[in-house]
Design a protein around this motif. Structure first.
Motif, mmCIF file in Angstrom:
data_model
loop_
_atom_site.group_PDB
_atom_site.id
_atom_site.type_symbol
_atom_site.label_atom_id
_atom_site.label_comp_id
_atom_site.label_asym_id
_atom_site.label_seq_id
_atom_site.Cartn_x
_atom_site.Cartn_y
_atom_site.Cartn_z
ATOM 1 N N LEU A 105 0.855 -1.190 0.000
ATOM 2 C CA LEU A 105 0.000 0.000 0.000
ATOM 3 C C LEU A 105 0.889 1.237 0.000
ATOM 4 C CD1 LEU A 105 -2.595 -0.931 2.790
ATOM 5 C CD2 LEU A 105 -3.057 -0.767 0.353
ATOM 6 N N VAL A 106 0.521 2.241 -0.766
ATOM 7 C CA VAL A 106 1.306 3.483 -0.761
ATOM 8 C C VAL A 106 0.658 4.546 0.122
ATOM 9 C CG1 VAL A 106 2.442 3.103 -2.965
ATOM 10 C CG2 VAL A 106 0.216 4.231 -2.930
ATOM 11 N N VAL A 107 -0.551 4.282 0.608
ATOM 12 C CA VAL A 107 -1.200 5.164 1.571
ATOM 13 C C VAL A 107 -1.670 4.260 2.702
ATOM 14 C CG1 VAL A 107 -3.084 6.780 1.987
ATOM 15 C CG2 VAL A 107 -2.093 6.636 -0.300
ATOM 16 N N ALA A 108 -1.305 4.565 3.929
ATOM 17 C CA ALA A 108 -1.734 3.698 5.039
ATOM 18 C C ALA A 108 -1.501 4.395 6.363
ATOM 19 C CB ALA A 108 -0.969 2.372 5.011
ATOM 20 N N HIS A 109 -1.938 3.780 7.433
ATOM 21 C CA HIS A 109 -1.731 4.191 8.826
ATOM 22 C C HIS A 109 -2.463 5.486 9.206
ATOM 23 C CE1 HIS A 109 1.074 0.989 8.744
ATOM 24 N NE2 HIS A 109 1.941 1.635 8.001
ATOM 25 N N ILE A 110 -2.056 6.610 8.595
ATOM 26 C CA ILE A 110 -2.698 7.857 9.011
ATOM 27 C C ILE A 110 -3.674 8.353 7.955
ATOM 28 C CG2 ILE A 110 -0.890 8.620 10.624
ATOM 29 C CD1 ILE A 110 0.078 10.468 8.313
ATOM 30 N N SER A 111 -3.778 7.645 6.852
ATOM 31 C CA SER A 111 -4.799 7.959 5.856
ATOM 32 C C SER A 111 -5.080 6.676 5.075
ATOM 33 C CB SER A 111 -4.341 9.092 4.927
ATOM 34 O OG SER A 111 -5.418 9.492 4.099
ATOM 35 N N SER A 112 -5.879 6.802 4.015
ATOM 36 C CA SER A 112 -6.238 5.628 3.218
ATOM 37 C C SER A 112 -6.461 6.094 1.794
ATOM 38 C CB SER A 112 -7.526 5.002 3.765
ATOM 39 O OG SER A 112 -8.572 5.967 3.721
ATOM 40 N N GLY A 113 -6.489 5.156 0.873
ATOM 41 C CA GLY A 113 -6.794 5.510 -0.505
ATOM 42 C C GLY A 113 -8.163 6.168 -0.599
ATOM 43 N N ALA A 114 -9.115 5.648 0.181
ATOM 44 C CA ALA A 114 -10.482 6.185 0.123
ATOM 45 C C ALA A 114 -10.515 7.646 0.564
ATOM 46 C CB ALA A 114 -11.402 5.333 0.995
ATOM 47 N N GLU A 115 -9.757 7.973 1.628
ATOM 48 C CA GLU A 115 -9.744 9.368 2.104
ATOM 49 C C GLU A 115 -9.021 10.279 1.124
ATOM 50 O OE1 GLU A 115 -9.135 9.299 6.770
ATOM 51 O OE2 GLU A 115 -8.425 7.457 5.823
ATOM 52 N N GLU A 116 -7.936 9.759 0.510
ATOM 53 C CA GLU A 116 -7.223 10.559 -0.502
ATOM 54 C C GLU A 116 -8.149 10.825 -1.684
ATOM 55 O OE1 GLU A 116 -4.047 11.804 -0.116
ATOM 56 O OE2 GLU A 116 -4.319 11.021 1.910
ATOM 57 N N LEU A 117 -8.902 9.781 -2.080
ATOM 58 C CA LEU A 117 -9.852 9.937 -3.182
ATOM 59 C C LEU A 117 -10.891 11.005 -2.839
ATOM 60 C CD1 LEU A 117 -11.216 8.954 -5.846
ATOM 61 C CD2 LEU A 117 -12.443 7.290 -4.437
ATOM 62 N N ALA A 118 -11.406 10.973 -1.607
ATOM 63 C CA ALA A 118 -12.415 11.955 -1.198
ATOM 64 C C ALA A 118 -11.849 13.373 -1.280
ATOM 65 C CB ALA A 118 -12.914 11.644 0.215
ATOM 66 N N ARG A 119 -10.541 13.515 -1.048
ATOM 67 C CA ARG A 119 -9.927 14.848 -1.187
ATOM 68 C C ARG A 119 -9.821 15.251 -2.659
ATOM 69 N NH1 ARG A 119 -7.747 13.921 4.037
ATOM 70 N NH2 ARG A 119 -6.268 12.305 3.493
ATOM 71 N N MET A 120 -9.665 14.249 -3.550
ATOM 72 C CA MET A 120 -9.565 14.561 -4.990
ATOM 73 C C MET A 120 -10.915 14.981 -5.567
ATOM 74 S SD MET A 120 -7.285 11.442 -6.529
ATOM 75 C CE MET A 120 -6.197 10.548 -5.464
ATOM 76 N N VAL A 121 -12.002 14.447 -5.005
ATOM 77 C CA VAL A 121 -13.352 14.762 -5.502
ATOM 78 C C VAL A 121 -14.195 15.258 -4.311
ATOM 79 C CG1 VAL A 121 -13.426 13.324 -7.571
ATOM 80 C CG2 VAL A 121 -13.870 12.257 -5.379
ATOM 81 N N PRO A 122 -13.877 16.463 -3.809
ATOM 82 C CA PRO A 122 -14.443 16.908 -2.522
ATOM 83 C C PRO A 122 -15.967 17.008 -2.503
ATOM 84 C CG PRO A 122 -13.209 18.689 -3.601
ATOM 85 C CD PRO A 122 -12.954 17.452 -4.391
ATOM 86 N N LYS A 123 -16.590 17.178 -3.671
ATOM 87 C CA LYS A 123 -18.052 17.316 -3.650
ATOM 88 C C LYS A 123 -18.767 15.995 -3.888
ATOM 89 C CE LYS A 123 -18.093 22.159 -4.865
ATOM 90 N NZ LYS A 123 -17.957 23.034 -6.022
ATOM 91 N N ALA A 124 -17.995 14.924 -4.106
ATOM 92 C CA ALA A 124 -18.619 13.615 -4.304
ATOM 93 C C ALA A 124 -18.809 12.940 -2.951
ATOM 94 C CB ALA A 124 -17.743 12.764 -5.212
ATOM 95 N N ARG A 125 -19.613 11.876 -2.940
ATOM 96 C CA ARG A 125 -19.910 11.161 -1.687
ATOM 97 C C ARG A 125 -19.266 9.773 -1.792
ATOM 98 N NH1 ARG A 125 -25.747 11.610 -3.323
ATOM 99 N NH2 ARG A 125 -26.449 10.899 -1.276
ATOM 100 N N VAL A 126 -18.092 9.640 -1.193
ATOM 101 C CA VAL A 126 -17.265 8.450 -1.413
ATOM 102 C C VAL A 126 -17.593 7.343 -0.410
ATOM 103 C CG1 VAL A 126 -14.881 7.577 -1.425
ATOM 104 C CG2 VAL A 126 -15.393 9.828 -2.424
#
Ligand SMILES: NC(=O)c1ccc[n+]([C@@H]2O[C@H](COP(=O)([O-])OP(=O)(O)OC[C@H]3O[C@@H](n4cnc5c(N)ncnc54)[C@H](OP(=O)(O)O)[C@@H]3O)[C@@H](O)[C@H]2O)c1
Length: 213
Positions: free
Chosen positions: A101-122
């Motif tokens: 995993l390249v994102v872990a422990h203090i964040s997640s892929g899902a949270e990074e994705l939510a930051r990329m599409v801030p108005k979407a509901r992830v």
């Protein structure tokens, strides 16, 4: 439900086929050939068609994101505005050779994705099962003991829609809580992959959670 598939490979191809067979309107997008998308749509034997990521975003209430982590930015750019859309992600934040995993422990892929599409509901879902089990689970969906499938997200109505798709695919939805719980479900997905492909197990792996007591 009108479901757009962003990434029509092992996960997107199979889940899109299952959603079409379960009665949803499905648009397959994002593969290296249009022919593959058309073939998937034809062979889904349901209400399915092929299109572009932009058409999928335009025509759908819910988008399934099913691309390698390295393709997420590209497919989101092609999809365009995802404001108010539900984005169910089965994409894991993996490195190029899928060993970590390249994102872990203090964040997640899902949270990074939510930051990329801030108005979407992830919502994060479907990434904790090997794609090999999907058709089998769908076909056995009326059995009393169904496998579980964990999902998480911050938007309750988006989670309700994701849970409906999870049930339609033949799994018992297990609500793991807010999107930040993806920090733990994404490593869990690696455990499942290790058991399925790395050891003496086989990809025919799905799990159940039992409540004891
Ligand atoms: N497979 C599993 O069992 C599994 C389980 C849990 C989670 N996941 C996660 O789910 C996500 C998708 O995995 P997958 O196994 O479904 O991957 P995949 O089979 O490689 O599917 C990805 C899709 O992206 C398309 N694509 C790749 N590069 C492209 C490009 N340059 N232009 C257009 N389309 C392109 C592929 O096209 P083509 O169809 O033409 O190759 C394919 O349709 C990943 O994040 C993975 O970690 C997978």
């Amino acid at each position: 439900m009108r479901v757009g598939i962003l990434g029509s490979g092992l996960m997107g191809g199979k889940l899109g086929t299952i959603f079409a067979r379960a009665g949803h309107d499905v648009l397959f997008s994002y593969a290296r050939s249009k022919e593959k998308l058309k073939k998937l749509a034809r062979e889904a034997h349901g209400n399915a068609r092929a299109g572009t990521p932009a058409q999928a975003a335009e025509a759908s209430d819910l988008l399934l994101l099913a691309v390698h982590w390295s393709r997420v930015e590209d497919v989101l750019r092609q999809a365009g505005d995802l404001s108010d859309k539900i984005v169910v992600s089965c994409s894991l934040p993996m490195n190029a050779d899928d060993t970590a995993l390249v994102v872990a422990h203090i964040s997640s892929g899902a949270e990074e994705l939510a930051r990329m599409v801030p108005k979407a509901r992830v919502v994060s879902a479907f990434n904790t099962v090997p794609s090999e089990v999907l058709f089998g689970v769908y076909e056995a969906r009326r059995k009393a003991t169904r496998p579980g499938l964990v999902y998480c997200g911050d938007d309750e109505s988006a989670k309700d829609m994701a849970a409906e798709l999870i049930r339609d695919a033949g799994f018992d939805p297990v609500d793991a809580g807010p999107l930040r719980i993806a920090r733990y479900t994404e490593p869990f997905a690696l455990l499942v992959a290790q058991l399925a492909y790395g050891g003496t197990g086989s990809p025919a792996l799905a799990y159940r959670f039992e409540r004891l007591g």
